[in-house]
Design an enzyme around this catalytic site. Structure first.
Site, mmCIF file in Angstrom:
data_model
loop_
_atom_site.group_PDB
_atom_site.id
_atom_site.type_symbol
_atom_site.label_atom_id
_atom_site.label_comp_id
_atom_site.label_asym_id
_atom_site.label_seq_id
_atom_site.Cartn_x
_atom_site.Cartn_y
_atom_site.Cartn_z
ATOM 1 C CB SER A 12 -0.928 0.025 1.329
ATOM 2 O OG SER A 12 -1.638 0.977 1.196
ATOM 3 C CG HIS A 39 -5.082 -0.486 -0.603
ATOM 4 N ND1 HIS A 39 -4.131 -0.235 0.695
ATOM 5 C CD2 HIS A 39 -4.792 -1.913 -1.227
ATOM 6 C CE1 HIS A 39 -4.497 -2.023 1.438
ATOM 7 N NE2 HIS A 39 -5.188 -3.177 0.274
ATOM 8 C CG ASP A 131 -5.983 -5.718 2.691
ATOM 9 O OD1 ASP A 131 -6.360 -6.234 2.937
ATOM 10 O OD2 ASP A 131 -6.082 -4.961 1.750
#
Length: 329
Positions: A12, A39, A131
């Protein structure tokens, strides 16, 4: 005997730099397939394949739906689509967000673990929040190898630290050391277990089965008093080992950290909405005061001005709460 040949990588914030450093040393004859979820905002355009193609020896692409998996290729998840790894092919899904993300790292990791078991190597790089932690735990559960970037090196350590705290990680490495580890692992034979076809399910089938089980009382979790930030449905609390997560009937899923983050965002939106409503109330009251003054109604003018002042004071208090909340973050 087979060898690990499915490498799933999640990143990310700060992930582009880490990914380029990881991919660059891999040789052109690398025998495994790489899958990357980074992401992205839903409406953005990803140029990550172009960046990786300039830096490394392997071809990087955005896969098409139902594309056949080929070794030596880097498949990068498209913005606003989950990348789901099925036996021999890739599925793109516009399904419910997980941890408020689409594409979600957990979704990709989980699908790889279900489809390829011990042949999977899961890698977590720089990023905020958590995540990928649940998916990495599933890869570990099915006998795959887990690798996490050293949190002290990562630009954003949230994702690496979450994985280390909740999953028994096989290798915690600096990015510069990950490529050689991948080369080594992909040349080590492993005992391949037989995978039953009915155990390989795509994301939507997993969600549908979970919902059916809940409706019939066959579930390991219980309905919480919390609602889904995305759709407002009831969230079910699920305990998987030492991992606590939440999922609604639609399929939106959250870890504890991501749910707290979304609730915080909801509170902030509600507070800004309150400020807007109070300022509109004040503006309307001042407009009515002006009209009362035009008609020489002094008492009404005074009352409207008082209401305007009270609304403005309340708006200022709410604004102060928001600013204090921002400072704590």
């Amino acid at each position: 005997m087979v060898k690990p040949d499915i490498i799933v990588i999640g990143a990310s914030a700060g992930g582009v730099e880490a990914l380029t450093r990881l991919v660059n040393p891999l040789p052109g004859d690398f025998p495994a397939t790489l899958f990357i979820t980074l992401h992205f905002p839903s409406n953005s355009i990803s140029v990550l394949p172009q960046i990786l193609n300039r830096r490394g020896h392997l071809q990087a692409v955005h896969p098409q739906d139902n594309e056949v998996i080929r070794p030596g290729i880097i498949y990068v998840a498209r913005p606003d689509y989950h990348l789901i790894i099925k036996p021999e092919q890739i599925q793109l899904s516009h399904g419910p967000r997980e941890n408020a993300f689409r594409p979600s790292i957990d979704t990709m990791f989980r699908s790889a673990a279900h489809s390829y078991r011990r042949r999977v190597i899961g890698v977590i790089l720089s990023g905020s929040m958590d995540d990928g932690t649940v998916g990495l735990a599933l890869i570990k559960h099915y006998g795959g190898v887990t690798i996490v970037q050293d949190p002290d090196e990562a630009l954003f350590s949230g994702m690496p630290r979450s994985a280390i705290e909740r999953v028994k990680i096989d290798h915690i490495l600096k990015v510069a050391d990950i490529p050689s580890m991948l080369i080594q692992l992909t040349h080590q034979p492993i005992q391949q277990e037989e995978i039953m076809v009915d155990e390989i399910a795509k994301e939507s089938e997993i969600v549908a089965q979970h919902k059916a089980d809940l409706e019939q009382g066959k579930h390991s979790g219980s309905a919480s008093m919390l609602t889904c930030p995305d759709c407002g449905g009831v969230l079910w609390e699920l305990q998987e080992g030492n991992l606590l997560r939440y999922r609604c009937h639609v399929g939106h899923a959250y870890s504890v950290d991501s749910l707290l983050e979304q609730q915080g965002n909801d509170v902030e939106r509600a507070l800004w909405g309150a400020i807007r409503a109070l300022e509109e109330k004040a503006a309307l009251a001042r407009r009515m005061a002006a009209q009362a003054r035009t008609h020489h109604r002094a008492l009404s003018e005074s009352q409207f001005l008082q209401r305007a002042q009270e609304a403005e004071q309340q708006a200022a208090l709410v604004r102060q709460v928001i600013l204090q909340q921002m400072e704590t973050h």
